[in-house]
Design a protein around this motif. Structure first.
Motif, short mmCIF file in Angstrom:
data_model
loop_
_atom_site.label_atom_id
_atom_site.label_comp_id
_atom_site.label_asym_id
_atom_site.label_seq_id
_atom_site.Cartn_x
_atom_site.Cartn_y
_atom_site.Cartn_z
N VAL A 1 0.86 -1.19 0.00
CA VAL A 1 0.00 0.00 0.00
C VAL A 1 0.90 1.23 0.00
N LEU A 2 0.79 2.05 -1.06
CA LEU A 2 1.62 3.25 -1.17
C LEU A 2 0.84 4.43 -0.59
N GLY A 3 1.24 4.91 0.57
CA GLY A 3 0.57 6.05 1.20
C GLY A 3 -0.22 5.61 2.41
N HIS A 4 0.00 6.32 3.53
CA HIS A 4 -0.71 5.95 4.76
C HIS A 4 -1.49 7.15 5.30
N THR B 1 -14.26 5.04 1.00
CA THR B 1 -13.30 4.96 -0.10
C THR B 1 -12.47 3.68 0.01
N ALA B 2 -12.10 3.34 1.25
CA ALA B 2 -11.34 2.10 1.46
C ALA B 2 -12.15 0.89 1.00
N SER B 3 -13.45 0.95 1.17
CA SER B 3 -14.30 -0.18 0.76
C SER B 3 -14.14 -0.43 -0.75
N ALA B 4 -14.13 0.65 -1.53
CA ALA B 4 -13.98 0.50 -2.98
C ALA B 4 -12.57 0.03 -3.34
N VAL B 5 -11.56 0.53 -2.62
CA VAL B 5 -10.17 0.11 -2.89
C VAL B 5 -10.03 -1.39 -2.61
N VAL B 6 -10.53 -1.82 -1.47
CA VAL B 6 -10.34 -3.22 -1.06
C VAL B 6 -11.08 -4.17 -2.01
N ALA B 7 -12.26 -3.76 -2.47
CA ALA B 7 -12.99 -4.62 -3.42
C ALA B 7 -12.15 -4.81 -4.68
N THR C 1 -7.62 1.57 4.13
CA THR C 1 -7.46 0.36 3.31
C THR C 1 -6.81 -0.76 4.11
N VAL C 2 -5.72 -0.42 4.82
CA VAL C 2 -5.04 -1.44 5.62
C VAL C 2 -5.98 -1.93 6.72
N GLU C 3 -6.70 -0.98 7.32
CA GLU C 3 -7.64 -1.34 8.41
C GLU C 3 -8.67 -2.35 7.91
N VAL C 4 -9.26 -2.08 6.75
CA VAL C 4 -10.31 -2.98 6.23
C VAL C 4 -9.69 -4.32 5.81
N LEU C 5 -8.52 -4.26 5.18
CA LEU C 5 -7.88 -5.51 4.75
C LEU C 5 -7.60 -6.42 5.94
N LEU C 6 -7.22 -5.83 7.06
CA LEU C 6 -6.90 -6.66 8.23
C LEU C 6 -8.16 -7.05 9.00
N LYS C 7 -9.08 -6.07 9.14
CA LYS C 7 -10.31 -6.34 9.91
C LYS C 7 -11.15 -7.44 9.26
N SER C 8 -11.23 -7.39 7.92
CA SER C 8 -12.12 -8.34 7.23
C SER C 8 -11.33 -9.45 6.54
N LYS C 9 -10.11 -9.68 7.02
CA LYS C 9 -9.17 -10.60 6.36
C LYS C 9 -9.83 -11.94 5.96
N GLN C 10 -10.52 -12.52 6.91
CA GLN C 10 -11.05 -13.87 6.66
C GLN C 10 -12.05 -13.89 5.50
N SER C 11 -13.03 -12.98 5.58
CA SER C 11 -14.06 -13.01 4.53
C SER C 11 -13.48 -12.55 3.19
N LEU C 12 -12.51 -11.64 3.23
CA LEU C 12 -11.90 -11.19 1.97
C LEU C 12 -11.12 -12.34 1.33
N PRO D 1 5.68 5.34 14.61
CA PRO D 1 6.25 4.44 15.63
C PRO D 1 5.19 3.73 16.47
N ASP D 2 3.98 4.32 16.56
CA ASP D 2 2.96 3.68 17.40
C ASP D 2 1.98 2.82 16.60
N SER D 3 2.20 2.73 15.32
CA SER D 3 1.25 1.99 14.49
C SER D 3 1.33 0.49 14.78
N PRO D 4 0.17 -0.19 14.80
CA PRO D 4 0.21 -1.65 14.99
C PRO D 4 0.88 -2.35 13.80
N TYR D 5 1.05 -1.64 12.68
CA TYR D 5 1.68 -2.28 11.51
C TYR D 5 3.08 -1.73 11.28
N LYS D 6 3.74 -1.28 12.37
CA LYS D 6 5.00 -0.55 12.17
C LYS D 6 6.10 -1.38 11.48
N ASP D 7 6.01 -2.70 11.58
CA ASP D 7 7.02 -3.55 10.93
C ASP D 7 6.83 -3.60 9.40
#
Ligand code: HSE
Length: 408
Positions: A6-9, A302-308, A16-27, A47-53
């Motif tokens: 994902v280019l840009g946070h 907007t993330a919903s359309a990106v993830v689809a 987009t990252v939130e939806v991809l991770l939250k709905s991972k199973q169904s996606l 530095p505080d992001s849960p996806y910092k790695d």
């Protein structure tokens, strides 16, 4: 397994990252495979992001990683997005973007590169935020010859107009809230001066009519000149003022296209579209009118359309061949502004009704409470832009309002 970068946070990227991770199973079920966000590109530190790695600052890490199948570009603007998207496609990676400027300016070229490299360039989120419109237009409506499209395509301006009209809020206050809610562009002049809606109608028109319509070919006006007086006269007219991006096939084969504030009659399906909502009316020769409605801006819509798009891009192993339009340096198929015909609402002072009728012929007068003496407002029959400008010059007086009337 499809790995995603994902280019840009910013607003859309983090959504987009939130939806991809939250709905991972169904996606993953829908994609028929595992989906993993491998990289997030951003120059800033989180530095505080849960996806910092997952954060990287160098795009080449993504480009040179053969495991990355789908690149999501949500940086916005042309630079560096264009180079990132182009090199990703050339490297055989599909790209999903919400970047309307990129698609409106470089869409034909990027679609061609995607096809040549047997990958996909998807941009459902570039128009209408969470509203499905790109895929319906090129797939579900493929039996139709598209006659016209008219849409409320910018959530920020629709939010501002709604707050000004319904809640009497000042323009600047409404804009500040829209910015806080993440609706506005980084430079909100792109919203309020109409450039954002222009890019979106260019994308829709290119897709619907098969040839790239460039933003420079489209006469564009924003909402900054709309006054409280215009709003009052529009109420007397029996409608609402909306910023409309519209494109219409004409009898001469050309496409009339424009972005402008417009009087829309109460009965129109676009008249009751308020706040951040967008609506896009598409008229096909077979199906007639269809209207697509939903939240046109904001992180999660907007993330919903990106993830689809990501799910479909992950699934496909070849290029989709219905999402396509030709490049066209020659923009002669776009009707010249001066020949575009529609009715006008006109507000002026310093001329009499008799003078107005002498110049414009049959007009309909509008009224508002406490109008100062000498102010008149009326609506005209449909006339060309040139005819309207010539008549206004001939009439003289002080022009205080000139808004088009659109019958959608
Ligand atoms: N600034 C845009 C809008 C964002 O307000 O509609 C969605 O494209």
């Amino acid at each position: 397994m499809a790995k995603i970068a994902v280019l840009g946070h910013g607003v859309v990227g983090s959504g987009t990252v939130e939806v991809l991770l939250k709905s991972k199973q169904s996606l993953e079920k829908k994609a028929g495979q595992e989906l993993e966000v491998k990289y997030i590109l951003d120059l800033r530190d989180f530095p505080d992001s849960p996806y910092k790695d997952k954060f990287v600052k160098n795009f080449d890490v993504i480009l040179n990683d053969p495991e990355v199948k789908v690149v999501v570009e949500v940086i916005g603007g042309i630079n560096p997005s264009y180079e990132y998207v182009k090199s990703s496609l050339l490297a055989g990676k599909s790209v999903v973007t919400s970047n309307k400027e990129l698609v409106a300016v470089k869409g034909a070229e990027l679609l061609k590169i995607a096809h040549e490299n047997n990958v996909n360039f998807f941009f459902e989120a570039s128009v209408g935020g969470g509203i499905p419109i790109i895929r319906p237009l090129h797939q579900c409506l493929s039996a139709d010859k598209i006659i016209g499209i008219a849409g409320i395509l910018n959530g920020t301006t629709n939010y501002i107009l709604t707050k000004m009209i319904r809640d009497n809020m000042a323009f600047g206050d409404a804009l500040a809230i829209a910015q806080k809610l993440g609706y506005a562009e980084r430079d909100p002049s792109a919203d309020i001066e109409g450039a954002d809606a222009c890019r979106k109608i260019c994308i829709l028109a290119s897709l619907a009519f098969g040839k790239h319509v460039y933003p420079e070919s489209v006469h564009t006006e924003g909402i900054t000149k709309v006054t409280a007086e215009d709003v009052e006269y529009c109420e007397n007219f029996g409608g609402s003022i909306k910023l409309i991006g519209w494109a219409q096939r004409q009898d001469n084969g050309k496409i009339a296209i424009m972005v402008c504030p417009a009087f829309i009659r109460e009965e129109s399906q676009l008249a009751g579209v308020n706040d951040v909502f967008n609506a896009i009316l598409v008229c096909g020769d077979t199906t007639g009118d269809v209207v697509f409605y939903g939240k046109g801006a904001g992180k999660l819509p907007t993330a919903s359309a990106v993830v689809a798009d990501v799910v479909i891009a992950a699934k496909l192993n070849s290029s989709s061949n219905t999402l396509y339009w030709e490049d066209s340096e020659n923009q002669d198929f776009v009707e010249k502004k001066e020949n575009i015909v529609c009715g006008h609402y006109i507000r002026l002072s310093g001329v009499t009704k008799a003078q107005a009728e002498q110049v414009f012929g049959s007009v309909k007068y509008l009224v508002r409470a406490n109008a100062p003496e000498g102010e008149i407002a009326f609506t005209t029959e449909p006339i060309s832009e040139k005819e309207c400008a010539d008549k206004l010059e001939q009439l003289g007086g002080e022009l205080m309002g000139n808004i088009r009337i659109l019958d959608y």
